[in-house]
Each structure stands twice: as C-alpha cells, then as structure tokens.
Design a protein around this motif. Sequence first.
Motif, PDB file in Angstrom:
ATOM      1  N   THR A   9       0.839  -1.200   0.000  1.00 24.84           N
ATOM      2  CA  THR A   9       0.000   0.000   0.000  1.00 24.84           C
ATOM      3  C   THR A   9       0.873   1.248   0.000  1.00 24.84           C
ATOM      4  OG1 THR A   9      -1.359  -1.302   1.529  1.00 24.84           O
ATOM      5  CG2 THR A   9      -2.096   0.932   1.088  1.00 24.84           C
ATOM      6  N   ALA A  10       0.566   2.147  -0.891  1.00 26.56           N
ATOM      7  CA  ALA A  10       1.201   3.482  -0.945  1.00 26.56           C
ATOM      8  C   ALA A  10       2.728   3.427  -0.876  1.00 26.56           C
ATOM      9  CB  ALA A  10       0.641   4.355   0.177  1.00 26.56           C
ATOM     10  N   LEU A  11       3.324   2.585  -1.717  1.00 25.47           N
ATOM     11  CA  LEU A  11       4.787   2.473  -1.687  1.00 25.47           C
ATOM     12  C   LEU A  11       5.443   3.664  -2.376  1.00 25.47           C
ATOM     13  CD1 LEU A  11       5.546  -1.279  -2.540  1.00 25.47           C
ATOM     14  CD2 LEU A  11       5.461  -0.148  -0.300  1.00 25.47           C
ATOM     15  N   HIS A  12       6.434   4.221  -1.678  1.00 20.62           N
ATOM     16  CA  HIS A  12       7.258   5.282  -2.254  1.00 20.62           C
ATOM     17  C   HIS A  12       8.709   4.841  -2.181  1.00 20.62           C
ATOM     18  CE1 HIS A  12       3.629   7.672  -1.630  1.00 20.62           C
ATOM     19  NE2 HIS A  12       4.138   8.551  -2.474  1.00 20.62           N
ATOM     20  N   LYS A  13       9.437   5.099  -3.265  1.00 13.45           N
ATOM     21  CA  LYS A  13      10.869   4.801  -3.252  1.00 13.45           C
ATOM     22  C   LYS A  13      11.563   5.777  -4.187  1.00 13.45           C
ATOM     23  CE  LYS A  13      14.614   2.527  -2.419  1.00 13.45           C
ATOM     24  NZ  LYS A  13      15.152   2.446  -1.050  1.00 13.45           N
ATOM     25  N   PRO A  19      12.390   9.653  -8.453  1.00 12.82           N
ATOM     26  CA  PRO A  19      11.358   8.831  -7.813  1.00 12.82           C
ATOM     27  C   PRO A  19      11.079   7.586  -8.659  1.00 12.82           C
ATOM     28  CG  PRO A  19      10.391  10.793  -8.823  1.00 12.82           C
ATOM     29  CD  PRO A  19      11.860  10.846  -9.106  1.00 12.82           C
ATOM     30  N   ALA A  20      11.191   6.396  -8.055  1.00 11.54           N
ATOM     31  CA  ALA A  20      10.921   5.150  -8.780  1.00 11.54           C
ATOM     32  C   ALA A  20       9.499   4.685  -8.498  1.00 11.54           C
ATOM     33  CB  ALA A  20      11.929   4.076  -8.371  1.00 11.54           C
ATOM     34  N   LEU A  21       9.058   4.856  -7.273  1.00 11.25           N
ATOM     35  CA  LEU A  21       7.676   4.525  -6.929  1.00 11.25           C
ATOM     36  C   LEU A  21       7.051   5.740  -6.255  1.00 11.25           C
ATOM     37  CD1 LEU A  21       7.959   0.897  -5.450  1.00 11.25           C
ATOM     38  CD2 LEU A  21       7.149   1.562  -7.726  1.00 11.25           C
ATOM     39  N   SER A  59       8.640   4.693   2.147  1.00 10.11           N
ATOM     40  CA  SER A  59       7.430   4.692   2.985  1.00 10.11           C
ATOM     41  C   SER A  59       6.399   3.777   2.360  1.00 10.11           C
ATOM     42  CB  SER A  59       6.873   6.114   3.126  1.00 10.11           C
ATOM     43  OG  SER A  59       6.414   6.562   1.872  1.00 10.11           O
ATOM     44  N   GLY A  60       5.394   3.448   3.123  1.00 12.91           N
ATOM     45  CA  GLY A  60       4.361   2.531   2.641  1.00 12.91           C
ATOM     46  C   GLY A  60       4.483   1.188   3.328  1.00 12.91           C
ATOM     47  N   SER A  61       3.538   0.319   3.022  1.00 13.91           N
ATOM     48  CA  SER A  61       3.478  -0.946   3.743  1.00 13.91           C
ATOM     49  C   SER A  61       3.519  -2.138   2.786  1.00 13.91           C
ATOM     50  CB  SER A  61       2.172  -0.958   4.553  1.00 13.91           C
ATOM     51  OG  SER A  61       1.710  -2.270   4.717  1.00 13.91           O
TER      52      SER A  61
END
Lengths: 226, 182
Positions: A9-13, A19-21, A59-61
């Motif tokens: 859920t709501a993955l950021h990378k 920004p990739a995700l 961030s994200g799960s």
Amino acid sequence: MTDALLTATALHKTYGNTPALAGADFSVAAGEIVAIMGPSGSGKSTLLHCLAGIVPPDSGSVRFDGREMTTLSDAERSALRRSAFGFVFQFGHLVPELTCRENVALPLRLNGVARREAERRADEWLERLEVHDVAGHRPGTVSGGQGQRVAVARSLVGRPRVLFADEPTGALDSLNGERVMELFTEAARTAGAAVVLVTHESRVAAWSDREIVVRDGIARDPVGAA
Amino acid sequence: MVCIVVRMSISHTLLGLLEGGPSHGYDLKRAFDAHFGQDKPLHYGQVYSTMSRLLKNGLVEVEGVEAGEGPDRKRYAITDSGVTDVAEWLSRPEKPEPYLRSTLYTKVVLALLTSRDAAGLLDVQRAEHLRLMRELTRRKSSGDLADQLICDHALFHLEADLRWLDLTAARLDRLAAEVIRP
C-alpha cells in the motif's frame, strides 16, 4: 481483495533525486498470477524488489501473510525470502561452478536439507521442467532455454508461497520463451504459489490471471479491482 | 473469438481441398470446417453457391450425380484449369494489410479534441486486448498444433496493437499539442 497473500500500500521509493515509486498499490492472492507491466523505467522492477523485501521502500506498507515486512530486520527479511519466496530473473543467475542439479538443490541445502534429499527433490523438478537430461551438466554448457528451465526449477524446489519472476523469458527466443512460460505457470499453479511476474511483453503477460500497469511509479489496476 | 476465414478466399480453399480427390458438397464443407472452420463453420449455402460459380468458370466439373432426396447430390472434381488456379493463388503473395485507417487512432484523436480522457481510453483498450490474449493463450495450451498456430497468429497481431497502444500512451502529450493546435 480479502484473501490477498501479499499486499503493498502506498509504496514510495526514490533513488537519489529520481522517484521510482510514487504511491504504488499491489495485491496478489495464493494461486494467482499477476503481471506487472509498464515501460522501461516505470518502476516495475523496483515494485518487485520492494514486494520481495530485497529493497526497503522509503514509505508505505508491504504485508505478507498478515505480517508487516517493512519493520522486519534485514536478517528476518532474508530468512523470510529464503523460506517463502522464489525468484526467477531474465538471466538464470545459475552458479557456474555447480551442476544444474546442484544449482536446483542449492536453496534446499541453504535451508539445511541433507544433500541426498535435496538432490532427489531437485531431480523431480528438473524432470517436471523437462531438463533432467542436463542435470549433471554445468550451466555454461546448456542452452539458454534449458538454463532458464533449470532456474525455474530452482525457484520452485523449496515450494515457495510467492514466486517473483523478472522478465523470465527476456533472453529467450519466442519458442523457448513460450515453453518456459507454459511450464512455469503450470508448475506454479500446481504448487498453489502466488506469482508476481514483471514483464513488458504482452504475450508473456497473457499467461497471467490479471495485470497491473506501472506508469511513472504509480501502479494501476486497469479493471479497477485492486 | 478467432475467425480465420475472414478475408480468406473460400472458393480457392474449396478448390484446393478438391485436389485431394472428387467430393460431394457436404464432404467439402466438413473438410473445410475441420481445417479452417474453428469458430465459424461454413454454411451449406456458401458451399453450393461457390461450387456453382466454380462450375460455371470451368474450374470444377460434375463427376456424377447420386439419385435421392437432398439439395445437392453432385460429386465434384477439379479440372486442369482449377489446379492451375489453385497453384497461382498459392504462389501469389498476400497483400500486407496497410493498417493505415485505425478506429483506435480516430478515437484517441477525438478524445483529445473533445477534452476527454485519452489515456483512460488507451488503458481500457489495453485491458481488453490482454483479456483476449489470455483467452487465446488458454486455448492454445489446451489445443493441438493447429490451434496453437492459429492462436499464435492472432496473438502476434494483438501484441502489435498493444505495442502501438503503449507507444501512443507515451506520446499522448505531444499528440495533444499537435491536434489541439488552434
């Protein structure tokens, strides 16, 4: 999806300034094959790496079987990867010094299975993937298609609950790619494993149950069912 | 569903099947359906109208007529001109489809011109293409070699469409700038 085995859920990378995700969501149920599609650089491989616990998201799960993966220690994540996940990459990544049989037996040996038993199970999988005749050969002496089938056998030998495949047929010609996908999806379905399949090829994605499209780091479910 | 008889020349195909030996219209239909009919078997009417045209053109002849009820009891045989016609048809390359008029392209441009969601339109199309590709892939894995080849033909064409959809999605901003230019 209520029976999801692996969800994100709501993955950021972000890598450096790139920004990739940018808020990717994903879910796969046991026994389901989901293709992650998208153009080069869209973030699909990063999504796979985050789902597999190879790379931690910013961030994200990511939850596997009800357990949050992003808060696990590196050692815990490695142990989980070894026991519950299997991997197939574009180039088999087989260990050149080992025979094909030893390569397939390797994940079992790393998990403490005795050599004879590990090789017996490796032989079973080599047979299912129709490459038993090269069991005693080293990877350098077999064809690309055979090597990739050995890699598929290795990914399945430990009966993983989730299989991650990143462009598994990317280095093969049409006929070999086709056969590898057929054997791979059949074996995964029989084993009841969830499959996360990264590909930019629609003919490969057509072996999946559904696809999600990653564009600019955001994962979209085209039918809106995620 | 796949339909391989679209644009296929039925008369040349029936003629070619007759090269194997004389046959009744009904048996010709059965042979056609077995090899090429997959999802769209030939109508009897099509067979009889085609055969009477071939007969008129001297490409087949009637070898005998059986007594009895039924619409057509004729047994057809291919003539020498018929054999030449089949040979010519087989040696002539098919005209590649130019694919220059595309409904999809028209829809994308119209969506842009009317400020609708062109990217969404491409996504929906993409999902629909993949749905059909999945269906064909399933059918291919459970079918024989003929099924595999027919499905592969369709799959490669659908794949080409999908590549175009992806490329267009990636160029949507530029296309919008061009078509909406005052």
